[in-house]
Design a protein around this motif. Structure first.
Motif, PDB file in Angstrom:
ATOM      1  N   SER A  61       0.829  -1.213   0.000  1.00 63.60           N
ATOM      2  CA  SER A  61       0.000   0.000   0.000  1.00 63.60           C
ATOM      3  C   SER A  61       0.861   1.260   0.000  1.00 63.60           C
ATOM      4  O   SER A  61       0.483   2.271  -0.614  1.00 63.60           O
ATOM      5  CB  SER A  61      -0.916   0.003   1.222  1.00 63.60           C
ATOM      6  OG  SER A  61      -1.734  -1.137   1.218  1.00 63.60           O
ATOM      7  N   ALA A  62       1.982   1.209   0.654  1.00 58.39           N
ATOM      8  CA  ALA A  62       2.872   2.367   0.699  1.00 58.39           C
ATOM      9  C   ALA A  62       3.394   2.714  -0.692  1.00 58.39           C
ATOM     10  O   ALA A  62       3.697   3.872  -0.976  1.00 58.39           O
ATOM     11  CB  ALA A  62       4.036   2.097   1.645  1.00 58.39           C
ATOM     12  N   THR A  67       5.040   6.226  -5.205  1.00 54.40           N
ATOM     13  CA  THR A  67       5.085   6.492  -6.647  1.00 54.40           C
ATOM     14  C   THR A  67       4.216   7.678  -7.055  1.00 54.40           C
ATOM     15  O   THR A  67       4.194   8.043  -8.228  1.00 54.40           O
ATOM     16  CB  THR A  67       4.631   5.247  -7.428  1.00 54.40           C
ATOM     17  OG1 THR A  67       3.306   4.900  -7.009  1.00 54.40           O
ATOM     18  CG2 THR A  67       5.581   4.093  -7.210  1.00 54.40           C
ATOM     19  N   GLY A  68       3.481   8.260  -6.105  1.00 54.10           N
ATOM     20  CA  GLY A  68       2.660   9.428  -6.399  1.00 54.10           C
ATOM     21  C   GLY A  68       1.264   9.094  -6.882  1.00 54.10           C
ATOM     22  O   GLY A  68       0.480   9.999  -7.182  1.00 54.10           O
ATOM     23  N   GLN A  69       0.914   7.816  -6.954  1.00 54.77           N
ATOM     24  CA  GLN A  69      -0.424   7.440  -7.429  1.00 54.77           C
ATOM     25  C   GLN A  69      -1.510   7.961  -6.486  1.00 54.77           C
ATOM     26  O   GLN A  69      -2.553   8.444  -6.942  1.00 54.77           O
ATOM     27  CB  GLN A  69      -0.529   5.922  -7.556  1.00 54.77           C
ATOM     28  CG  GLN A  69       0.386   5.326  -8.610  1.00 54.77           C
ATOM     29  CD  GLN A  69       0.338   3.811  -8.573  1.00 54.77           C
ATOM     30  OE1 GLN A  69      -0.723   3.220  -8.683  1.00 54.77           O
ATOM     31  NE2 GLN A  69       1.499   3.194  -8.403  1.00 54.77           N
ATOM     32  N   ALA A  70      -1.279   7.853  -5.188  1.00 55.28           N
ATOM     33  CA  ALA A  70      -2.271   8.318  -4.215  1.00 55.28           C
ATOM     34  C   ALA A  70      -2.444   9.830  -4.289  1.00 55.28           C
ATOM     35  O   ALA A  70      -3.562  10.341  -4.185  1.00 55.28           O
ATOM     36  CB  ALA A  70      -1.858   7.899  -2.808  1.00 55.28           C
ATOM     37  N   GLN A  71      -1.347  10.548  -4.470  1.00 56.45           N
ATOM     38  CA  GLN A  71      -1.421  12.006  -4.528  1.00 56.45           C
ATOM     39  C   GLN A  71      -2.077  12.473  -5.831  1.00 56.45           C
ATOM     40  O   GLN A  71      -2.905  13.383  -5.816  1.00 56.45           O
ATOM     41  CB  GLN A  71      -0.016  12.618  -4.412  1.00 56.45           C
ATOM     42  CG  GLN A  71       0.646  12.387  -3.079  1.00 56.45           C
ATOM     43  CD  GLN A  71       1.447  11.095  -3.012  1.00 56.45           C
ATOM     44  OE1 GLN A  71       1.121  10.108  -3.651  1.00 56.45           O
ATOM     45  NE2 GLN A  71       2.512  11.094  -2.212  1.00 56.45           N
ATOM     46  N   ASN A  72      -1.708  11.868  -6.957  1.00 58.10           N
ATOM     47  CA  ASN A  72      -2.235  12.313  -8.252  1.00 58.10           C
ATOM     48  C   ASN A  72      -3.704  11.955  -8.439  1.00 58.10           C
ATOM     49  O   ASN A  72      -4.410  12.635  -9.181  1.00 58.10           O
ATOM     50  CB  ASN A  72      -1.394  11.750  -9.398  1.00 58.10           C
ATOM     51  CG  ASN A  72      -0.027  12.403  -9.458  1.00 58.10           C
ATOM     52  OD1 ASN A  72       0.147  13.538  -9.019  1.00 58.10           O
ATOM     53  ND2 ASN A  72       0.955  11.697  -9.969  1.00 58.10           N
ATOM     54  N   THR A  73      -4.159  10.899  -7.803  1.00 56.98           N
ATOM     55  CA  THR A  73      -5.590  10.565  -7.873  1.00 56.98           C
ATOM     56  C   THR A  73      -6.349  11.174  -6.696  1.00 56.98           C
ATOM     57  O   THR A  73      -7.533  10.930  -6.556  1.00 56.98           O
ATOM     58  CB  THR A  73      -5.803   9.036  -7.904  1.00 56.98           C
ATOM     59  OG1 THR A  73      -5.205   8.457  -6.756  1.00 56.98           O
ATOM     60  CG2 THR A  73      -5.227   8.433  -9.167  1.00 56.98           C
ATOM     61  N   LYS A  74      -5.635  11.937  -5.875  1.00 60.62           N
ATOM     62  CA  LYS A  74      -6.213  12.632  -4.724  1.00 60.62           C
ATOM     63  C   LYS A  74      -6.990  11.683  -3.811  1.00 60.62           C
ATOM     64  O   LYS A  74      -8.129  11.954  -3.426  1.00 60.62           O
ATOM     65  CB  LYS A  74      -7.094  13.795  -5.172  1.00 60.62           C
ATOM     66  CG  LYS A  74      -6.307  14.867  -5.885  1.00 60.62           C
ATOM     67  CD  LYS A  74      -7.111  16.098  -6.104  1.00 60.62           C
ATOM     68  CE  LYS A  74      -6.215  17.120  -6.789  1.00 60.62           C
ATOM     69  NZ  LYS A  74      -6.711  18.460  -6.696  1.00 60.62           N
TER      70      LYS A  74
END
Length: 186
Positions: A61-62, A67-74
């Motif tokens: 999950s981390a 990789t920025g997936q969580a941030q870019n998909t907000k």
């Protein structure tokens, strides 16, 4: 039948020599200890297995944050928890038990990981969700209060007053470079 006229010492001698049922008596003496140790070993193995599953899910999950997936998909905290729970399909009651703490720091030297158990052995849920931006140092921690059943014979695995063990899994990493579209912390 008339009462035996044999001397009492003869009766005691015969009783002492009779070995019928000795195995059953010996088993009755040893069985509780044997089964207590057996169940303690099984429970300890389950705790280690559950802890390993939690560690693996934390690492997987981390990667969404690194990789920025969580941030870019907000992804919100709830959406990230849903992604974590999708990986915790066995052995865990994810909806009611798993707590997720995600914190970002400017450098590894600033990382502060405090134990979430107070002096009264109560879990303090002070979780945040701040996945950070590219280049930030991020610490992802998952917590789960695991029920413990065998606590006798000096094997007490509990670390919470509720008779449970707080399993903790941690991943610390530096976010990879990614196009930052603005992250929010909650």
């Amino acid at each position: 039948m008339p009462p035996s006229t044999a001397p009492k010492t003869n009766i005691l001698r015969r009783f002492r020599r009779n070995r019928k049922g000795a195995a059953a008596v010996e088993f009755a003496l040893v069985a509780p200890i044997f089964f207590a140790v057996l169940f303690a070993i099984i429970e300890l193995a389950l705790v280690f297995f559950a802890s390993q599953i939690l560690e693996t899910v934390t690492q997987d999950s981390a990667r969404l944050i690194m990789t920025g997936q969580a941030q870019n998909t907000k992804l919100t905290k709830e959406q990230f928890k849903t992604a974590v729970c999708a990986r915790l399909v066995t052995m865990f009651d994810c909806a009611n038990g798993v707590s997720i703490d995600v914190r970002s720091y400017p450098a590894f030297a600033g990382v502060n990981i405090a134990e979430p158990i107070d002096s009264a052995k109560v879990y303090i849920d002070d979780t945040k969700y701040c996945p950070g931006k590219d280049g930030d140092v991020v610490v992802v921690r998952l917590f789960y209060p695991w029920p413990i059943f065998v606590t006798g014979l000096g094997l007490n695995l509990t670390n919470l007053a509720s008779g449970k063990r707080l399993l903790t899994a941690t991943a610390a990493f530096q976010n990879e470079p990614f196009a930052d579209i603005g992250t929010t912390c909650s």
